[in-house]
Design a protein around this motif. Structure first.
Motif, mmCIF file in Angstrom:
data_model
loop_
_atom_site.group_PDB
_atom_site.id
_atom_site.type_symbol
_atom_site.label_atom_id
_atom_site.label_comp_id
_atom_site.label_asym_id
_atom_site.label_seq_id
_atom_site.Cartn_x
_atom_site.Cartn_y
_atom_site.Cartn_z
ATOM 1 N N ALA A 298 0.844 -1.135 0.004
ATOM 2 C CA ALA A 298 -0.067 0.119 0.141
ATOM 3 C C ALA A 298 0.828 1.348 0.018
ATOM 4 O O ALA A 298 0.417 2.175 -0.622
ATOM 5 N N ALA A 299 2.026 1.142 0.516
ATOM 6 C CA ALA A 299 2.878 2.618 0.768
ATOM 7 C C ALA A 299 3.449 2.831 -0.554
ATOM 8 O O ALA A 299 3.711 3.878 -0.762
ATOM 9 N N GLN A 300 3.375 1.747 -1.563
ATOM 10 C CA GLN A 300 3.737 2.165 -2.774
ATOM 11 C C GLN A 300 2.636 2.863 -3.898
ATOM 12 O O GLN A 300 2.915 3.145 -4.847
ATOM 13 N N LEU A 301 1.535 3.008 -3.285
ATOM 14 C CA LEU A 301 0.370 3.393 -4.158
ATOM 15 C C LEU A 301 -0.235 4.796 -3.933
ATOM 16 O O LEU A 301 -1.115 5.233 -4.472
ATOM 17 N N GLY A 302 0.378 5.475 -2.823
ATOM 18 C CA GLY A 302 -0.122 6.848 -2.850
ATOM 19 C C GLY A 302 0.313 7.249 -1.486
ATOM 20 O O GLY A 302 1.239 6.443 -0.446
ATOM 21 N N ARG A 303 0.306 8.600 -1.013
ATOM 22 C CA ARG A 303 1.090 9.165 -0.007
ATOM 23 C C ARG A 303 0.395 8.657 1.639
ATOM 24 O O ARG A 303 1.243 8.736 2.424
ATOM 25 N N ARG A 304 -0.997 8.375 1.684
ATOM 26 C CA ARG A 304 -1.436 8.391 2.949
ATOM 27 C C ARG A 304 -2.258 7.046 2.996
ATOM 28 O O ARG A 304 -2.973 6.993 2.194
ATOM 29 N N VAL A 305 -1.964 6.147 4.109
ATOM 30 C CA VAL A 305 -2.393 4.963 3.947
ATOM 31 C C VAL A 305 -3.183 4.694 5.168
ATOM 32 O O VAL A 305 -2.904 5.122 6.311
ATOM 33 N N CYS A 306 -4.722 4.199 5.014
ATOM 34 C CA CYS A 306 -5.422 4.093 6.071
ATOM 35 C C CYS A 306 -5.771 2.630 6.534
ATOM 36 O O CYS A 306 -6.023 1.939 5.314
ATOM 37 N N VAL A 307 -5.798 2.203 7.643
ATOM 38 C CA VAL A 307 -6.022 0.764 7.816
ATOM 39 C C VAL A 307 -7.484 0.624 8.257
ATOM 40 O O VAL A 307 -7.744 1.247 9.157
ATOM 41 N N LEU A 308 -8.331 -0.166 7.819
ATOM 42 C CA LEU A 308 -9.745 -0.658 8.370
ATOM 43 C C LEU A 308 -9.779 -1.744 9.059
ATOM 44 O O LEU A 308 -9.314 -2.610 8.379
ATOM 45 N N VAL A 309 -10.418 -1.655 10.282
ATOM 46 C CA VAL A 309 -10.272 -2.678 11.124
ATOM 47 C C VAL A 309 -11.583 -3.099 11.696
ATOM 48 O O VAL A 309 -12.363 -2.294 11.748
ATOM 49 N N PHE B 12 1.310 6.927 7.450
ATOM 50 C CA PHE B 12 0.299 6.494 8.210
ATOM 51 C C PHE B 12 -0.688 7.404 8.291
ATOM 52 O O PHE B 12 -0.587 8.581 8.833
ATOM 53 N N ALA B 13 -1.939 7.025 7.762
ATOM 54 C CA ALA B 13 -3.154 8.080 7.909
ATOM 55 C C ALA B 13 -4.242 7.617 9.061
ATOM 56 O O ALA B 13 -5.145 7.958 8.895
ATOM 57 N N GLY B 14 -3.862 6.746 9.664
ATOM 58 C CA GLY B 14 -4.806 6.361 10.907
ATOM 59 C C GLY B 14 -5.460 4.873 10.729
ATOM 60 O O GLY B 14 -5.178 4.243 9.580
ATOM 61 N N CYS B 15 -5.936 4.490 11.563
ATOM 62 C CA CYS B 15 -6.553 3.159 11.838
ATOM 63 C C CYS B 15 -8.095 3.331 12.211
ATOM 64 O O CYS B 15 -8.277 3.975 13.144
ATOM 65 N N GLU B 16 -8.948 2.977 11.218
ATOM 66 C CA GLU B 16 -10.459 3.230 11.445
ATOM 67 C C GLU B 16 -11.163 1.835 11.876
ATOM 68 O O GLU B 16 -10.996 0.958 10.966
ATOM 69 N N VAL B 17 -12.204 2.156 12.731
ATOM 70 C CA VAL B 17 -12.928 0.803 13.264
ATOM 71 C C VAL B 17 -14.023 0.757 12.356
ATOM 72 O O VAL B 17 -14.846 1.881 12.195
ATOM 73 N N ILE B 18 -14.544 -0.324 11.879
ATOM 74 C CA ILE B 18 -16.068 -0.388 11.358
ATOM 75 C C ILE B 18 -16.709 -1.430 12.175
ATOM 76 O O ILE B 18 -16.346 -2.021 12.961
ATOM 77 N N GLY B 19 -18.148 -1.002 12.175
ATOM 78 C CA GLY B 19 -18.974 -1.702 13.258
ATOM 79 C C GLY B 19 -19.414 -3.188 13.107
ATOM 80 O O GLY B 19 -20.547 -3.217 13.168
ATOM 81 N N VAL B 20 -18.355 -3.955 12.859
ATOM 82 C CA VAL B 20 -18.742 -5.417 12.830
ATOM 83 C C VAL B 20 -17.557 -6.009 13.631
ATOM 84 O O VAL B 20 -16.465 -5.627 13.544
ATOM 85 N N PRO B 21 -18.015 -7.163 14.303
ATOM 86 C CA PRO B 21 -16.936 -7.971 14.857
ATOM 87 C C PRO B 21 -16.074 -8.806 13.763
ATOM 88 O O PRO B 21 -16.578 -8.808 12.729
#
Lengths: 238, 238, 238, 238, 238, 238
Positions: free
Chosen positions: F104-115, F139-148
């Protein structure tokens, strides 16, 4: 798939060396076309050279899609014109520096970059700030071997002997555990160096070609979305 | 002394605005010559533009010494071609980004950079990694105002109104204490913005001209000494 | 314009050396007044000294505006009392450490700070965390030369010989490309050291004086706006 | 053992509040003596105040050993004069900021510092660079509550209500998991705040006293060894 | 109070050495129970060992509360299973690495960690990234002494001689000012090493026990609150 | 070539989903074998789970070579047991977190991780320090989605809808330009999410499989060389 590999300089010997190395590691169904950047210096060894190769690279990038290419590799360790190239085309554009550093980072804790001797002037390929920014705490330094860029493809035995000497010293003195060959010209020596020092060695051209194959396989390409601290903008009605 | 100021684009209005601003702040014994970069785009708003202005800049840099100049200012907030220019000449070469950021860093704890709206593409002038690297913990972000680069020199009232609005918001929400105007085009508004927001505002062209004057006064210039992690080289006899 | 330069210690020899150096580099229309900090130690060589010079500095700062000054330079490489001084006056207050580091950062990639030998105790002037924070990846280390602070102004030949030796070693071993003289006492040797090592050398007193001149020219001063992670405050009505 | 606790200001109410809190948490065999810094401002709310309290603190520090003390606590969240104090005495000298931050860092991932409202001027107690440097990636910000320093010891119910509100918001919005009370004045509210928010809360005075007890138990004290990038020094014979 | 100390390995000699050291430094009213981790390797010297000791540690942690313990110390310098242990119990759980590093950070500017020689494999106890993250700019490196983990408790004279040699070299060459003994096995040598080198030396077991006592005294424990970049979650109704 | 993919948990539905996704993206000549970690929890949602899956993973790793495998992928976004696994085998071992972040780091400037939403406890998969360390300024942050975690493979429509919503918000508010799906369970949604948001999305299982293929093609594997600040050791004769 078809991958265009742009050697940023105009040295035909280096182009041939890169071509031979990539023919060896490509997948059977990949076609690799290795070309030069028209009008570039014979070798990229200064910041001025790095500017002078840009028009030729962009000319090749601009024609890639209509020539039927599926991906582009910029084969100079400064990753020259990467941002501009990505504005010119929506084909995946892979820089050999980024591709090799990120592959190396997965193979051990501390990564050392080995570069040719380009003299006392500033060369972006050896900019430790950029290397440090990409590798973070895994960066174990950038080491110079005693041959100029031209020598990397013209004296295989001498270059390999020096690579082995410097790599061994870096492993002993600076805890390097993985090596990246920091020039498109001596990627072909990765295997021989690895056998000699017993630690992983990443050749940048091969790493970039495999990354290009991966991107095409996975349907991925880059984005040019702007990176600004704030995108807040006054409303139209203000 | 004579200072050559190179506006990296070819917009004659911007060149005139820069000239007028620098005539106002220069020392009585300084002569300022503001020129364009031949062949550059009218405005520098993308990574591609940033590459396209390089040949014209280097052409102007290369001729500066024989034209009797004592120092050079690169008047584009991306500091384009700074490394290459420094290889071409031993005159002091000052980039407006570096000069303005380092002056601002001495005036308060958190520095905010205000930039025009260049759309969604990557623009080096707004590269937060570069700004962050120069300002370190003093960097308080880069904020976009809602005018394109062309607008900075063509709608003084509108631009100033937006600068004031964004600067006030940044001071309130993000603790900005000092502002840098991140475009050669609107440095002339530094005084007006400072009066409006009551916090220091640094115009980049003026900061760079004063830095050039300082360097000439003190007999200082840059060095192009190479920055590599290790300069250890195998001995000749190996 | 009139600039007050406060030598933080009470050594009359150092005050005279600073005065002579600044008379040489000031603009013709600048008046420089170099004074001591009453009650300070003769030299600032420990953290305790650094505290003991504060009352005298603030006394001088407090009287500057009514004495007709336009700007103030704190001439001790610890930049003592800078924050407190800026609360006492709205005249621009320039610290020689900040001014010289930020000028040096514009002249090359790696900046080395040369300091006198103050013994084994902690001295803020040599706090590598502070230097690192200001210079970021450009910081190339802080090197001690073998003379105490008192020696910097009393044995010109001996000090210069040691500066040259240490600077050459730092350039060879640690890739230093620019030097800052990290003591108000030996700024006068910048030119001689630069000629000897062939790399830029910044004298801190001169750099600060030129920065003060720049700030007055551009109508800029500092702000004391508070730097807190969050300024969110409960509403009055809570 | 006997521990001298120096309240850096001259407010007798705050001194009494600190004394009462420390009497509660001290070990049975510890004697706590809480004193003021003679000549200091009533409260430390600006950079200028922070300078003005130094002579009084050092006077107390200088007399501690002959008064039979075993350790010293500096009870102001700016850790004023810590380096100078350590040059004056070989007794362990503990700053409440350092002691509380390092204890908090062991209790959860992200630590938030809550501070009184000292207005718009710079206050070292809230210097986010220093807090960031000590806590590294565990630093979750510094939050201001809407009471001045004087209020922390004079309106227990109002202060606690505001601490709870700000702490809850910081936990919800900024993932704070541990809190440090960033003022000697409201350390006594740590227990009540912890019960209210259900997350660990560290009172700085108590943390520092326990650290002082630990140091005495373990026979540890500080060192003033100098921190310079290089200790290489030319030999005497050069 | 009662503190459970879990030696992560199964070496009875090391357990006995830890017990003896902690009996010496504990408060009179503290009871210390030192146990092994059932099923763990005899020594923890590789990443694989570090995994293999986890079940035994968690078994001991899980039973601590019903066995009447008030706090738990994990006595292995890798702080193994710290996060998992904190999910299993609400008793305070203290890791000897964290406790000793944070205590050392209060005693001087640069902290050096001394570790046994565990061979060429990766060992978390010596992970410089983790040490760097905790100590930030105060980290002065991790130095290996020439004895294996087993040797730390079996050859007191030999180990001490090597500790002294390495510590002196680190102080001379790398400006180390404070030392942490980076193995549960040789914490008992802290006092002897401190006397020999004249700089503070922190034993990790003792530091952790005193931290556990402090936490119980102050009514503090850890939190397991999750650390995620954003806790923003879609609303239920979406 | 044959690649062993170890799903760290014991949920058969997730194993089947991973198998189906990898069958789709593997090269024709690659055989993929997806297995569970015997004895692991059904899902990895806490630090305790992360410990409990280790023995089963290592059991599978230990048998891989004699079962004729050429490479191993650890299919849990915590990259559990990576260091220990690499001590057990000399086959290349690829973690899906490292592989996906570096692609991912090779594809754009800021990478966000969805968990996924694993509740309030600490989960190594979402450790922002680790993500930050690998991605640095990208690193553009780690975002939580609302499913376990269980939901990722059981409600495709609901998960995709939430991924789209969170990704769009992160792009708008936080300048995310590239996304990584931070769970082995929903890598199969990368393509659909990419089409919906118009920005690159990296699925971790696919990225790891392609990395394993690349390593085998290039004859590369990891090294377990130890990472210690200093390898200086007393000589045998001391």
């Amino acid at each position: 798939m078809r991958v265009l590999v742009i050697n940023a300089n105009t040295d035909p010997v280096m182009t041939q060396v890169i071509r031979k190395e990539l023919e060896r590691v490509k997948r059977p169904d990949t076609q690799v076309e290795v070309v030069n950047a028209p009008g570039a210096p014979q070798f990229i060894e200064t910041a001025l050279h790095d500017v002078q190769c840009l028009p030729g690279i962009l000319e090749q990038v601009g024609a890639a899609k209509e020539n039927g290419m599926d991906a582009i590799v910029l084969a100079c360790f400064t990753d020259p014109a990467l941002d501009a190239a990505r504005e010119l085309t929506d084909l995946p554009v892979v820089g050999i520096q980024a591709a090799s550093l990120f592959l190396a980072a997965q193979l051990g804790r501390r990564v050392c970059v080995l570069v040719p001797d380009t003299g006392v002037k500033y060369v972006p390929a050896c900019d430790v700030d950029v290397l440090q920014s990409k590798l973070g705490p895994q960066f174990a330094g950038c080491e110079v071997i005693g041959v100029p860029v031209s020598g990397t493809v013209r004296d295989q035995d001498g270059v390999l002997r020096q690579l082995i000497e410097v790599a061994r010293r870096s492993a002993a003195d600076n805890r390097a555990a993985v090596f990246v060959l920091g020039c498109a010209g001596f990627g072909y020596l990765a295997g021989a160096l690895q056998r000699a020092v017993g630690l992983p060695v990443v050749g940048p051209d091969a790493a970039a070609l495999k990354t290009a194959e991966t991107l095409v396989d996975l349907g991925l390409s880059h984005t040019v979305r702007q990176d600004i601290g704030s995108t807040s903008r006054p409303r139209e009605s203000d």
